[in-house]
Scaffold this motif. Structure first.
Motif, PDB file in Angstrom:
ATOM      1  N   UNK A 333       6.777   3.267   1.177  1.00 21.97           N
ATOM      2  CA  UNK A 333       6.029   1.992   1.515  1.00 21.97           C
ATOM      3  C   UNK A 333       6.645   1.598   2.804  1.00 21.97           C
ATOM      4  N   UNK A 334       7.955   1.342   2.702  1.00 22.72           N
ATOM      5  CA  UNK A 334       8.518   0.827   4.006  1.00 22.72           C
ATOM      6  C   UNK A 334       8.153   1.433   5.289  1.00 22.72           C
ATOM      7  N   UNK A 335       8.033   2.564   5.559  1.00 17.08           N
ATOM      8  CA  UNK A 335       7.688   3.397   6.591  1.00 17.08           C
ATOM      9  C   UNK A 335       6.153   3.556   6.708  1.00 17.08           C
ATOM     10  N   UNK A 336       5.343   3.378   5.817  1.00 17.98           N
ATOM     11  CA  UNK A 336       4.083   3.459   6.200  1.00 17.98           C
ATOM     12  C   UNK A 336       3.423   2.038   6.514  1.00 17.98           C
ATOM     13  N   UNK A 342      -2.021  -1.348   7.784  1.00 20.74           N
ATOM     14  CA  UNK A 342      -2.073  -1.976   6.417  1.00 20.74           C
ATOM     15  C   UNK A 342      -2.851  -3.242   6.405  1.00 20.74           C
ATOM     16  N   UNK A 343      -3.753  -3.583   5.848  1.00 19.30           N
ATOM     17  CA  UNK A 343      -4.359  -5.401   5.790  1.00 19.30           C
ATOM     18  C   UNK A 343      -3.494  -5.910   5.133  1.00 19.30           C
ATOM     19  N   UNK A 344      -3.474  -7.256   5.417  1.00 18.89           N
ATOM     20  CA  UNK A 344      -2.698  -8.226   4.937  1.00 18.89           C
ATOM     21  C   UNK A 344      -2.625  -8.346   3.442  1.00 18.89           C
ATOM     22  N   UNK A 345      -3.998  -8.073   2.884  1.00 20.88           N
ATOM     23  CA  UNK A 345      -4.005  -8.182   1.344  1.00 20.88           C
ATOM     24  C   UNK A 345      -3.689  -7.094   0.711  1.00 20.88           C
ATOM     25  N   UNK A 346      -3.766  -5.997   1.359  1.00 18.43           N
ATOM     26  CA  UNK A 346      -3.094  -4.586   0.885  1.00 18.43           C
ATOM     27  C   UNK A 346      -1.724  -4.693   0.713  1.00 18.43           C
ATOM     28  N   UNK A 347      -0.856  -5.150   1.817  1.00 21.93           N
ATOM     29  CA  UNK A 347       0.693  -5.509   1.643  1.00 21.93           C
ATOM     30  C   UNK A 347       1.010  -6.323   0.562  1.00 21.93           C
ATOM     31  N   UNK A 348       0.242  -7.448   0.505  1.00 19.87           N
ATOM     32  CA  UNK A 348       0.402  -8.556  -0.432  1.00 19.87           C
ATOM     33  C   UNK A 348       0.201  -8.077  -1.944  1.00 19.87           C
ATOM     34  N   UNK A 349      -0.774  -7.362  -2.109  1.00 20.09           N
ATOM     35  CA  UNK A 349      -0.999  -6.821  -3.697  1.00 20.09           C
ATOM     36  C   UNK A 349      -0.031  -5.768  -3.849  1.00 20.09           C
TER      37      UNK A 349
END
Length: 750
Positions: A333-336, A342-349
């Motif tokens: 995840x750190x790399x991807x 990635x949209x902001x909501x995707x990262x937040x969720x």
């Protein structure tokens, strides 16, 4: 080259038939549904010609009563899949000889050919060394219901726009989707309609396919999860996870409805969220706070089928050991998330799931309709839909080509884009990646996760049961073209926050942005060529004003490309509309309809303004293609625009070139859009308002009525405001140094 005769018989799609005596070879071909997008030439024939541009074969041979499916082979027997030169015609001998090679080649995949009304070949798309290879997926829609407008914009339409754009950019791209067909939802729907689960799947798969076809969703392949490939691949991933020690067994308490006589799947339990007290939380997740829920934790649970209170029962299940996989997941995840979009909501969720540490996730269910668990101790169970369904991306690709692993086991060459609504994020960013990581088979993991917020209907939610909102099978019955539906849904695409579909706003945007802005400019530019210059683009002598306009249009084009590259689809659309606003202002200021009546100098000026305007219209047709494909093609047909305009303008950082040079003859020009009238919109709002209509107090027709009054007086306030903003922006750009850019773009343009 000798002519080889082919003998065949009449068939209809779905039938099997025999082709005999092709170079003394006999083989069977299966007819499959025709796909709508012709591909570039992909094959070098022994004659030296390439297969083939659209309409190529039909110009030399008529097989109009027939539909034929043949096989496409990769890089063998001197074939060249890198060929990119269209041809005007292909001989019958070429076609037959090419088809005759297939039975003796072992490395083959399906391709598609349609004979009526034209012949198109669809070579199988595979990753290519040295190219940008994009694998685009759209969240698999549940087969047991009809998608509404929010479903359509949240996944398939957004993915379609980006896929069309990617092809314009010259990327090697595969776009797959399909119906998610297993689970209790399908069983219950079958019971309601008195059909078997398979019959329900067949029925609703056809409904989904029809809806997406009407919305012009251009899948490379639209499949389904009830296939042998799904079982094969899902069970293989399961055994690999099991082999590497990422499964654990546990006895769990589940909710069982005694009235329905079955354990309840997570989405068929509803109750109060134990974390935020949201009253409509599901048995797997709360839509309000996004927290993971075990169904037995819900307060006041109810069976969504019969509304009875379920009881707790025990059952042994298999769990994916997410805590054990968490270090691998976090590293990936750190790399991807740092290198991908990635949209902001995707990262937040995703972060919210990881914040408190992952917990084991059950991957089996006490159901009948699903992919069977191959483990002998769990032979009465099937895989949980959120373990099984994402594997559908792989199996659907495998049904498209036997070389599916070149896409799905190729992380160094392939970028994977996932499109979905925000409620699907954790299953694509945590559960599914952990399944693939646990399998340890070099799977391609998501590089770019694009999630929308929710689209509501007016001031409430879509509800099929209450008749509230527009669903996919209803849109075409409104009489509004699919391109207009696409435009408005993309205009209000919920990228950063929830948005709402509004009939009044749809009418306003159609009448102001499409009719008075975009359509007005393109139609005027074409009509000036027809009326003043006998249908031929006039000679152009650029003045400083023209150079400034070209610089401004070029800047808008580059902004469009930068935003689309980052999948900012809604924001990129604004730049298309900005260009037509600049064009309208340019025409209004220069008044070519007056100058054409003057002396030679003024007539020359009218010609320059007309020539520049019609070339801007050509650019707009290309930029519009991902959003409004039919309108885009109509514009290019009216302008008789060369194919080169599509292939060049969106390459690199974007280049606005003069595609319609002096002397180019355009076609017949006609209006592109129709006004949406107030009474028409009021009737549609009433029709789709359901029970909410009685309590609705919103003055739906006010904005549309205001626009109508302004237009009838010859002044459009919205247009005037937008033109004022455009002038201000133009001054800012030129003051910031775009004068040099104008000269550079001028050289490129002419």
């Amino acid at each position: 080259m000798p002519l080889v005769k082919m003998y065949y018989q009449n068939v209809s799609c779905g039938d099997k038939f025999q082709i005999t005596k092709i170079k003394s070879l006999t083989f069977q071909v299966i007819v499959v549904p025709f796909l709508s997008r012709p591909a570039l030439p992909a094959l070098l024939l022994p004659s030296g010609l390439h297969l083939f541009s659209s309409n190529a074969i039909c110009r030399s041979v008529d097989y109009s009563p027939f539909c034929l499916v043949i096989y496409e082979c990769q890089c063998q027997v001197g074939m060249n899949v890198e060929a990119h030169n269209p041809i005007e015609a292909v001989s019958v001998a070429d076609v037959v000889l090419w088809a005759a090679l297939y039975p003796v080649l072992s490395d083959s995949s399906l391709a598609y050919m349609k004979i009526k009304p034209q012949i198109c070949l669809f070579p199988i798309s595979l990753p290519h060394e040295g190219k940008r290879n994009l694998l685009v997926t759209s969240a698999l829609p549940y087969v047991n219901n009809v998608p509404h407008l929010g479903n359509i914009i949240g996944c398939v339409l957004s993915a379609d726009v980006f896929s069309r754009y990617g092809r314009l950019r010259g990327w090697n791209l595969l776009f797959v989707c399909g119906t998610d067909e297993y689970g209790t939802a399908t069983e219950n729907k079958a019971r309601e309609e008195g059909l078997t689960p398979q019959q329900i799947c067949d029925k609703y798969h056809a409904i989904h396919s029809s809806i997406y076809k009407w919305f012009q969703i251009d899948f490379d392949f639209f499949g389904r999860t009830t296939t042998e490939k799904q079982t094969e691949i899902a069970q293989d991933i399961f055994w690999r996870i099991h082999k590497h020690g990422f499964l654990i067994e546990d006895t769990v308490e589940q909710l069982r409805c005694e009235k329905c006589q079955r354990f309840l799947a997570d989405r068929f339990v509803e109750g109060i969220c134990p974390h935020c007290s949201y009253p409509e939380a599901r048995g797997d997740q709360c839509d309000k706070c996004g927290r993971l829920i075990n169904a037995v934790e819900l307060r006041e649970p109810q069976c969504k089928v019969c509304r009875q209170t379920p009881v707790v029962r025990s059952s042994k299940h298999l769990f994916l050991d997410l805590p054990k996989l968490e270090p691998q997941l976090e590293q990936w995840l750190e790399k991807s998330t740092s290198t991908g979009d990635w949209t902001a909501n995707a990262k937040q969720i995703t972060r919210s799931w990881l914040r408190d540490g992952l917990k084991p996730r059950c991957i089996t269910r006490d159901l009948r309709w699903g992919t069977p668990v191959p483990h002998p101790d769990f032979k009465e169970k099937v895989f949980y839909v959120w373990f099984d369904a994402p594997i559908g991306y792989l199996s659907i690709t495998a049904n498209y080509t036997d070389k599916w692993e070149k896409w799905w086991k190729n992380p160094h060459q392939v970028e994977l884009y996932n499109f979905m609504a925000k409620d699907n994020v954790p299953f694509h960013s945590v559960v599914f990646p952990c399944s693939l990581l646990g399998a340890q088979d070099n799977y391609t993991l998501v590089s770019h996760l694009i999630a929308t917020e929710y689209l509501n209907y007016e001031d409430t939610k879509f509800s099929k049961s209450r008749g509230v909102g527009v669903f996919g099978d209803m849109a075409k019955d409104t009489g509004i073209p699919s391109d207009v539906w696409r435009f408005y849904l993309l205009y209000v695409r919920p990228e950063g926050q929830d948005s709402a579909f509004s009939w009044a706003d749809m009418a306003l945007k159609n009448n102001s942005e499409l009719l008075n802005n975009l359509g007005n400019f393109i139609n005027r530019a074409g009509m000036f060529v027809t009326k003043f210059f006998e249908g031929c683009v006039p000679a152009m002598e650029l003045q400083q004003e023209d150079k400034k306009l070209l610089a401004l249009v070029g800047w808008e084009l580059q902004q469009y490309i930068q935003l689309m590259d980052k999948v900012k689809i809604r924001d990129a659309l604004r730049h298309i509309l900005n260009i037509s606003r600049h064009g309208n202002q340019y025409i209004q200021v220069n008044e070519p309809w007056k100058k054409i009546k003057g002396g030679d100098t003024e007539r020359q000026r009218a010609g320059t303004v007309t020539g520049v305007s019609v070339n801007i219209a050509c650019l707009l047709s290309v930029m519009l293609l991902p959003y409004m494909p039919t309108v885009s093609q109509t514009i290019r047909d009216q302008l008789n625009a060369p194919q080169s305009c599509v292939n060049t303008m969106l390459q690199g950082t974007g280049t606005f070139v003069c595609s319609l040079s002096a002397g180019h003859r355009i076609g017949t020009v006609s209006p592109l859009f129709q006004k949406l009238e107030v009474d028409q919109i009021e009737a549609l709002k009433k029709r789709f308002g359901g029970q909410q209509r009685a309590s609705s107090t919103q003055p739906a027709a006010v904005p549309a009525a205001a626009a109508e009054v302004a237009t009838s007086n010859g002044v459009d306030p919205e247009k005037a405001k937008q033109l004022t903003q455009a002038v201000t922006e133009q001054v800012r750009l030129l003051a910031s140094g775009n004068t040099r850019l104008s000269d550079q773009l001028c050289t490129q343009f002419f």
